[in-house]
Design an enzyme around this catalytic site. Sequence first.
Site, PDB file in Angstrom:
ATOM      1  N   SER A 191     -11.207   7.722 -28.685  1.00  0.00           N
ATOM      2  CA  SER A 191     -12.550   8.068 -29.163  1.00  0.00           C
ATOM      3  C   SER A 191     -13.207   6.867 -29.858  1.00  0.00           C
ATOM      4  CB  SER A 191     -12.444   9.296 -30.067  1.00  0.00           C
ATOM      5  OG  SER A 191     -13.709   9.809 -30.360  1.00  0.00           O
ATOM      6  N   ASP A 348     -16.438  16.539 -21.645  1.00  0.00           N
ATOM      7  CA  ASP A 348     -16.581  15.588 -22.742  1.00  0.00           C
ATOM      8  C   ASP A 348     -17.867  14.792 -22.530  1.00  0.00           C
ATOM      9  OD1 ASP A 348     -16.344  13.603 -24.654  1.00  0.00           O
ATOM     10  OD2 ASP A 348     -14.456  12.775 -23.907  1.00  0.00           O
ATOM     11  N   HIS A 378     -12.903  16.683 -25.255  1.00  0.00           N
ATOM     12  CA  HIS A 378     -12.827  15.551 -26.159  1.00  0.00           C
ATOM     13  C   HIS A 378     -11.810  15.798 -27.273  1.00  0.00           C
ATOM     14  CE1 HIS A 378     -14.011  11.718 -27.675  1.00  0.00           C
ATOM     15  NE2 HIS A 378     -13.989  12.213 -28.889  1.00  0.00           N
TER      16      HIS A 378
END
Length: 408
Positions: A191, A348, A378
């Site tokens: 991320s 995501d 995600h």
Amino acid sequence: MRTSTVLLTALTAVISYYVYSPLPHTLSEPWKLMLLDATFRCAQDISNLAHYVGLGHHLHVLNFVSSYFDKLDPISTLNLKVTDTVFDGVEVRIFEPEKELDGTLKRSIIYIHGGGWALGSARTRSYDSLCRRISEDVNAVVVSIEYRLVPNVHFPEQVNDAFVATKYFMQPEVLARYSVDPHRIAISGDSAGGNLAAAVCQQVAQDKSITTKVKLQSLVYPVLQIFDFNTPSYQQNMDMPILSRFVMIKFWLDYLNGSHSFAHAMLVNNHTSLDISETVALRKLLNWNSLLPLSFKKNYEPVIQRVGNPSIVREVPALLDIRASPLIAHKDILQKLPKTYILTCEHDVLRDDGTMYVKRLEEAGVDVTHDHYEDGFHGCMLFATWPTYFSAGARTRDGYVKWLTENL
Ligand SMILES: *[C@@H]1O[C@H](CO)[C@@H](O)[C@H](O)[C@H]1NC(C)=O
Ligand SMILES: *[C@@H]1O[C@H](CO)[C@@H](O)[C@H](O)[C@H]1NC(C)=O
């Protein structure tokens, strides 16, 4: 009796408001995800409220709520030595498997945790156990970087912390101290940590004073660009659990120290309209019409404004910085990058950030493995153990570890 009925109805309404959100059936365990997402949204609402009544910055409160009670001391086990130390002013947590009796050098992974540049820590249970797992399964020394967070510091301090710690570790005498093979080092992150890992990799590749080479980079659902919030995946997943499009834009603004008042304009790409000369050339580098496969583009249309809001770039000049958006790096930088693994999830907003980077790296001649999970969401790699076990979580983690084991 009547009061309790009213209370019960109100409670049910509140719970259904928080918990129920229609989710695609192709997701891994949708009901569990709804509950997990409700917990996150509740924590966000509490921290916004605390911010509003003056108890502290909402990100401080959120970090307190989500990780304060969750930080672990470095606990060593029989086959894993865990220590906290400092690399050139930056805190790191190091996971070292038992040394080989014959003195064989180990492989190593530099890990940068996610959390929107504002949340999380190398010391939280989730990242501590992920790094333990990686260290044990790959039999590698893992260096997990505890970079400083928003709102205490903003861009580029997070990149600088990650780069400084990496550069320190990659000195031959430091590698020797940890019995690490200088030819077998990977840089990795998930991320926002994937964003920092990609930026650090590009910086290391350009820094002639670093004599050690990075063998691999491995990016897990990375954030890679701030120019287009209407890629097909941003459009398709704008309200998806864990990370909605609006929350992602606010993480960006906090990271670059810009005002949240720009968020609505950025939703429609008003920050990169055609009348803003600085962004026109850069947007060409991430034209998703040519960078994404048809199966990702579906019937989504690009959102390109003719006239937008030039004051955003003026107020937030960091928006144009390659260290914030590694996806816009020029080909001569991309060519210098090591063999790459990129993991993306269908559900995501960041799916296309990662996928466009796959294509740009391939076009620059880099060897890339793209691992795409049709039922992934995600952040799922962190949810691979009880009580937040998702099958997509376990599979993404195992696939990621397997690639490192086979390629590092
Ligand atoms: C962030 O923005 C605020 C308000 O615009 C400003 O006062 C502050 O100095 C900025 N901080 C940094 C580190 O640039
Ligand atoms: C985007 O910019 C245009 C032109 O300045 C403006 O008319 C429009 O209201 C803006 N949209 C948003 C959501 O800010």
